[in-house]
Design a protein around this motif. Sequence first.
Motif, mmCIF file in Angstrom:
data_model
loop_
_atom_site.group_PDB
_atom_site.id
_atom_site.type_symbol
_atom_site.label_atom_id
_atom_site.label_comp_id
_atom_site.label_asym_id
_atom_site.label_seq_id
_atom_site.Cartn_x
_atom_site.Cartn_y
_atom_site.Cartn_z
ATOM 1 N N SER A 87 0.608 -1.204 -0.141
ATOM 2 C CA SER A 87 -0.099 0.076 -0.111
ATOM 3 C C SER A 87 1.028 1.040 0.100
ATOM 4 N N PRO A 88 1.320 1.750 -1.208
ATOM 5 C CA PRO A 88 2.230 2.628 -1.397
ATOM 6 C C PRO A 88 1.697 4.033 -0.538
ATOM 7 N N PRO A 89 2.711 4.540 0.395
ATOM 8 C CA PRO A 89 2.421 5.689 1.174
ATOM 9 C C PRO A 89 2.397 6.775 0.245
ATOM 10 N N ASP A 90 1.841 8.151 0.792
ATOM 11 C CA ASP A 90 2.022 9.424 0.133
ATOM 12 C C ASP A 90 3.237 9.936 0.911
ATOM 13 N N PHE A 91 4.497 10.013 0.002
ATOM 14 C CA PHE A 91 5.652 10.578 0.639
ATOM 15 C C PHE A 91 5.698 12.006 0.840
ATOM 16 N N SER A 92 4.643 12.740 0.462
ATOM 17 C CA SER A 92 4.696 13.998 0.647
ATOM 18 C C SER A 92 4.329 14.132 2.276
ATOM 19 N N VAL A 93 3.758 13.201 2.867
ATOM 20 C CA VAL A 93 3.198 13.306 4.447
ATOM 21 C C VAL A 93 4.577 12.792 4.912
ATOM 22 N N SER A 94 4.953 13.588 6.213
ATOM 23 C CA SER A 94 6.178 13.011 6.579
ATOM 24 C C SER A 94 5.903 11.958 7.327
ATOM 25 N N GLY A 95 6.939 11.012 7.282
ATOM 26 C CA GLY A 95 6.946 9.710 8.150
ATOM 27 C C GLY A 95 8.183 8.861 7.807
ATOM 28 N N GLU A 96 8.388 7.780 8.423
ATOM 29 C CA GLU A 96 9.519 6.858 8.080
ATOM 30 C C GLU A 96 9.238 5.495 8.142
ATOM 31 N N TRP A 97 10.017 4.781 7.422
ATOM 32 C CA TRP A 97 9.653 3.012 7.631
ATOM 33 C C TRP A 97 10.270 2.686 8.844
ATOM 34 N N HIS A 98 9.415 1.500 9.444
ATOM 35 C CA HIS A 98 9.489 0.905 10.655
ATOM 36 C C HIS A 98 9.645 -0.441 10.194
ATOM 37 N N ILE A 99 10.842 -1.200 10.269
ATOM 38 C CA ILE A 99 10.982 -2.339 9.384
ATOM 39 C C ILE A 99 11.179 -3.729 10.159
ATOM 40 N N ASP A 100 10.532 -4.964 10.407
ATOM 41 C CA ASP A 100 10.737 -6.074 11.037
ATOM 42 C C ASP A 100 11.109 -7.069 9.905
ATOM 43 N N THR A 101 12.332 -7.801 10.037
ATOM 44 C CA THR A 101 12.465 -8.841 9.090
ATOM 45 C C THR A 101 12.789 -10.226 9.830
ATOM 46 N N THR A 102 12.396 -11.313 9.176
ATOM 47 C CA THR A 102 12.712 -12.695 9.547
ATOM 48 C C THR A 102 13.293 -13.459 8.306
ATOM 49 N N ASN A 135 -5.093 -7.790 5.481
ATOM 50 C CA ASN A 135 -6.407 -7.087 5.785
ATOM 51 C C ASN A 135 -6.343 -6.387 7.143
ATOM 52 N N THR A 136 -5.522 -6.791 8.036
ATOM 53 C CA THR A 136 -5.576 -6.146 9.544
ATOM 54 C C THR A 136 -5.128 -4.784 9.114
ATOM 55 N N LEU A 137 -3.975 -4.475 8.644
ATOM 56 C CA LEU A 137 -3.255 -3.557 8.336
ATOM 57 C C LEU A 137 -4.137 -2.489 7.550
ATOM 58 N N THR A 138 -4.630 -3.002 6.417
ATOM 59 C CA THR A 138 -5.432 -2.206 5.613
ATOM 60 C C THR A 138 -6.587 -1.349 6.203
ATOM 61 N N THR A 139 -6.975 -2.016 7.087
ATOM 62 C CA THR A 139 -8.321 -1.439 8.149
ATOM 63 C C THR A 139 -7.846 -0.313 8.645
ATOM 64 N N GLN A 140 -6.435 -0.134 9.036
ATOM 65 C CA GLN A 140 -5.627 1.011 9.659
ATOM 66 C C GLN A 140 -5.426 2.173 8.847
ATOM 67 N N LEU A 141 -5.372 2.127 7.554
ATOM 68 C CA LEU A 141 -5.022 3.145 6.508
ATOM 69 C C LEU A 141 -5.976 4.146 6.363
ATOM 70 N N PRO A 142 -5.587 5.453 6.301
ATOM 71 C CA PRO A 142 -6.496 6.545 5.795
ATOM 72 C C PRO A 142 -6.702 6.339 4.419
ATOM 73 N N PRO A 143 -7.877 6.984 4.065
ATOM 74 C CA PRO A 143 -8.162 7.030 2.330
ATOM 75 C C PRO A 143 -6.897 7.843 1.875
ATOM 76 N N ILE A 144 -6.992 7.829 0.365
ATOM 77 C CA ILE A 144 -6.217 8.655 -0.307
ATOM 78 C C ILE A 144 -6.647 10.021 -0.387
ATOM 79 N N MET A 145 -5.839 10.947 -0.022
ATOM 80 C CA MET A 145 -6.178 12.312 -0.156
ATOM 81 C C MET A 145 -6.048 12.848 -1.412
ATOM 82 N N MET A 146 -7.332 13.638 -1.699
ATOM 83 C CA MET A 146 -7.373 14.299 -2.896
ATOM 84 C C MET A 146 -7.376 15.631 -3.193
#
Length: 384
Positions: A329-344, A373-384
Motif C-alpha cells: 500500500s504505497p504511502p504518500d511520501f509528501s506526508v512526513s513519516g518513516e519506515w519501521h521494518i521487521d524482518t525474519t 487485511n488487518t493493516l489495510t483497515t488502519q490506513l487512511p483514505p487517499i487524500m485528493m
Amino acid sequence: MRHEPVVIIGSGLAGYAVARELRRLDGELPIIMLSADHGGFYSKPMLSNALTTGKTPETILSGDAVKMAAQLNISIRSHARVVAIDKSNNRLSLEDGEVISYGQLVLALGADPIRLPLQGDGVSEILSVNDLDDYRFFRGALSGKKQVSIIGAGLIGCEFANDLVATNYKVHVIDISAQPLGRLLPPTGGTFMQNKLEAAGVNFHLDAMIQCVEREGECLRLALSNGEIIESDIVLSAVGLRPRTQLAEAADIPVNRGIVVNKLLQTESENIYALGDCADVVGKVLPFVMPITYAARALAATLAGNPTPVHYPAMPVMVKTPACPTVVSPPDFSVSGEWHIDTTEDSVKALYQDRAGGLLGYALLGMAVKEKNTLTTQLPPIMM
C-alpha cells in the motif's frame, strides 16, 4: 444532451468498467464504445502471469466485441481510431473520415509503453507487452526460445520474470536502480525480493544501464554500462507507461502527467471526462485496477445524472510474484513519516508511519502478507 449518446473512447478495463456501471444504472441511455483494436474484453493483469496459470491469448479473452456489445446492450466499434475531438460541436472524427456526435465523452485511452532511447541495430526487435495483441506476439516469439532479458525491475518486469523463470526460461533483469520495485519497496524489501527471485532462478543486473543492443546471428547482444555482456533470444522492455494525452492536447484539453480532471473526473470541458491510465485525477495518476474500479463507479453515477466525486480508500497492490508473495500500500511520501521494518528469514514487514505512529502505508513480503487485511483497515483514505 440526453438524446445524444455517451461515447467512450477505449475498450480497456477503464472503458468497459464505465460502460458496465453506467448500463447498470440506466438501461436505455445509448452508449457507443470506440476501440482502436479488436474491442474485446480481457483482464490485462492476467498477461504477466499467464504462463504459470496455463492461460493462452485465446483463453485470456473473456468476450469479443460482438459478445460484449450484446451483453451490455451497447454499440462497440472495433478498429475505429479517433483522430480529433471537436469539443465546440461535440463531435469526433475517425481515421476513415466518419464523424460521430456525442452528448458526453469519456476518454479511457490508456497509456503507451515508454521506449528507452537505446543504440544498436537490435533496438527495433525489443518487445513490449501492453495489450492482448502484444502478448499474442510475445508468446509466439517465445516458441522454441530459452533466454529472455527484461529491461526494468519494476512491478511488471518482476512479474514477467517470475512467470518466465517458473516455466523454465533463463531470465535476466536489467535496471538502473539498485533494487527491484524501487518505487514501491523500501531497500530492505527490495533486497528480500531480489534474493527470493534469484533463488527461483532470475539473474539481476542492477545499477546498470544498457548501452546498446545488437543483433548477432540468432541472438540479441546487450552491452551494459558495467561492462557485462548478455546474450538473449528475446528482449522485453518493461520500464513503465506514458499516459496517452495526444488526442486531448490536440483538442486543447489541459494535460499534466495525464489528462487533467477534477474529482468528478471531468476535464475543463464540462461534458468530457477521463479515467484510468490516461487521467491525472487532482494531481494523481493511479495506474492500477482498484482505482479504475472506484473511478468507473463514480463516473457512471455522474453520467447518469447524479454528480458523484470519486473517493479512493486505501488500495493495496498485489504483486504477482509467487516466489516472493508481496502486497504494497504505497504511502504518500509528501506526508512526513518513516519506515519501521521487521524482518525474519521468511518475511519483511515494513510500516510507513507518521510521528504519532499512525499508519500511512506498508510493504509486506513473504509470510507477512497474511497481515494485509488487518493493516489495510488502519490506513487512511487517499487524500485528493
